[in-house]
Write an enzyme that holds these catalytic residues in place. Structure first.
Site: not given
Length: 528
Positions: A164, A446
């Site tokens: 990613r 996160d």
């Protein structure tokens, strides 16, 4: 300091430590420069389109399915066939590009591993470049680590790698071309592709990516055009690159089919990026005084707007021959409390069972200790089949009003408000110290979960419905009074790091100021 040979017009301000030259090679940087020059103008134009759309939403406009792309939605087409290495993705583990985590994730027993330069990674220069080195070593199976008397190395059987890169909104401030910062996403993508694509193909896999934070099919078209040029530049057949798109914005939810269509030669399906999606809903309707979501813990996948989004994504993917991957449950194992651990594990099991039963082909976990339990739920439904594309779900009929049915609105509790403040300070402090993935209160936090925390506080202050269950209105003064109290609690758990004081100040500014920061990572990035 090692000297690099840079393309004309490129400057690098980050420190070049020993070993970095193996990633920042002349030819790899030439690809970065070529892609940046070719596509930076379009990136900026699309970011400007986002800003214009924000103004319209702030003025009361509601998103809808696009009339101009109705022919794509009603057309008879499928994405290109999925490569063998991506056929079975029942459990995908995610995590940042830190060396020990990379080894543990590859070895976790998951089918695939999404390694992250984005939300679970603090993008300090060293993390970005050492992350590239870690992945290069892992692909060639030379990665190892000696730490605290333990040895870490790869097992014979490892997960399929999916990378990613950063989203369109993030720059790489340490690299400029012709005096301007470049796209963080292009930088991450181009370096990884250049060094590893052919090696991956030789080993039976390929260059596979996860694309975050997109808001429209035109942003998907930009990635597709980058893929086409990059494959030509390094001599790969068209369609070699495969990309799964995270649907993590409310605007992208209305363009899922169009996003698959734009990437159809390079598509590996869609993922229900639930945490960013919730954040996006709060952000896009932040000025609507009647918009309000309950405590973060109450906004689950069974909330009406989340259920509609999950089922629409599933139906869209299977209609087009594309994998549908379920999102992340933030729960993690709780080692020192068997009772709490049992509750957390049951939460994970329920989450994956629902996804598998609905028809999803796989789902995400954030911890190796969750792989086995999650795999069990998908195997129970799929048996030995790699996916459930045959589950077409003609019963699902999601309308715009379903995607915009924002329940539950209550309760908002003092505990929920304090939780958001506490998590926000704790996470921001860790991020400033270089760690983008932090276990807090038995959840893996996160940037996406931290975004919900600070966005909710900002919005509760402004919404007419932003009242605690005891009747008190959430106000900026109330939040300011709680911040020092929660800072003390954070320091009791996390230590007395100087970054937590700064984090508390940033959280206060972000949650109480008149202007809403588009992403918390943007102002934070200027501080690291």
């Amino acid at each position: 300091m090692t000297q690099l040979t840079l393309p004309a017009g490129m400057q690098i301000s980050g420190e070049i430590k020993p070993g970095y030259e193996q990633i920042l090679t002349p030819d790899a940087l030439a690809l970065v420069a070529k892609l940046s020059r070719a596509f930076e103008t379009r990136r900026q134009e699309l970011l400007a389109v986002r800003a214009e759309r924000v103004k319209r939403l702030d003025a009361g406009e509601r998103p809808d399915f696009l009339p101009e792309t109705a022919a794509i939605r009603s057309g008879d087409w499928k994405i290109a066939p999925i490569p063998k290495a991506l056929e079975c993705r029942r459990v995908e583990i995610t995590g940042p590009v830190e060396r020990k985590m990379v080894i543990n994730a590859f070895n976790s027993g998951a089918d695939s591993y999404m390694t992250d330069f984005e939300d679970s990674n603090s993008p300090v220069w060293d993390n970005q470049i050492s992350g590239q080195i870690n992945l290069s070593d892992a692909i060639r199976r030379t990665i190892s680590l000696e730490q605290n008397g333990k040895s870490y190395k790869l097992n014979d059987k490892i997960a399929t790698l999916v990378v990613r890169p950063r989203g369109w909104h993030l720059d790489e401030k340490h690299v400029t071309i012709d005096g301007k910062r470049i796209s963080g996403g292009i930088f991450d993508f181009a370096l990884f592709l250049f060094h590893n694509a052919k090696e991956q193909l030789a080993r039976g896999a390929g260059p596979y990516f996860y694309l975050p934070k997109m808001e429209s099919h035109l942003e998907a078209r930009l990635w597709n055009d980058i893929f086409v040029m990059a494959q030509n530049e390094i001599g790969l057949p068209q369609g070699t690159i495969k990309a799964t798109v995270l649907i993590e914005t409310i605007t992208a939810a209305f363009e899922m089919e169009e996003i698959l269509y734009e990437l159809r030669e390079h598509s590996a399906g869609l993922n229900a990026g639930r945490w960013d999606y919730i954040f996006s809903c709060i952000k896009k309707f932040k000025n609507d005084k009647d918009f309000c979501l309950a405590d973060r813990a109450k906004v689950t996948m069974t909330a009406p707007f989340m259920r509609a989004y999950a089922l629409l994504l599933l139906k869209t993917c299977h209609k087009r021959g594309a994998p549908a991957i379920g999102g992340m449950s933030a729960l993690i194992p709780i080692k020192n409390d068997p009772e709490k651990n049992a509750v957390a594990m049951q939460g994970i099991i329920n989450d994956k069972k629902r996804d598998a039963t609905d028809g999803y082909d796989g789902g995400w976990v954030a911890h190796p200790g969750l792989v086995e339990a999650s795999m069990k739920e998908f195997v129970a439904v799929l048996g030995d089949k790699p996916n459930q594309f045959e589950k077409q779900r003609p019963d699902v009929d999601v309308k715009a009003s379903d995607l915009l049915n924002f329940q539950p609105e209550t309760p908002i509790t003092e505990a929920g408000l304090r939780y958001n403040i506490n998590v926000g300070i704790h996470y921001l402090g860790a991020w400033l110290a270089g760690n983008g993935c932090v276990p807090i209160h038995n959840l893996m936090e996160d940037a996406a979960t931290a975004e919900i925390s600070r966005a909710q506080v900002w919005q509760w202050i402004r919404s007419t419905k932003g009242k605690l269950d005891d009747g008190r209105k959430v106000t900026a003064d109330m939040v300011r009074a709680m911040i020092p109290e929660e800072l003390v609690k954070v320091k009791e758990i996390a230590g007395n790091g100087v970054t937590y004081d700064r984090a508390a100040k940033i959280f206060e500014e972000m949650s109480t100021s008149d202007n809403f920061a588009e992403f918390l990572t943007l102002p934070l990035y200027e501080e690291i």
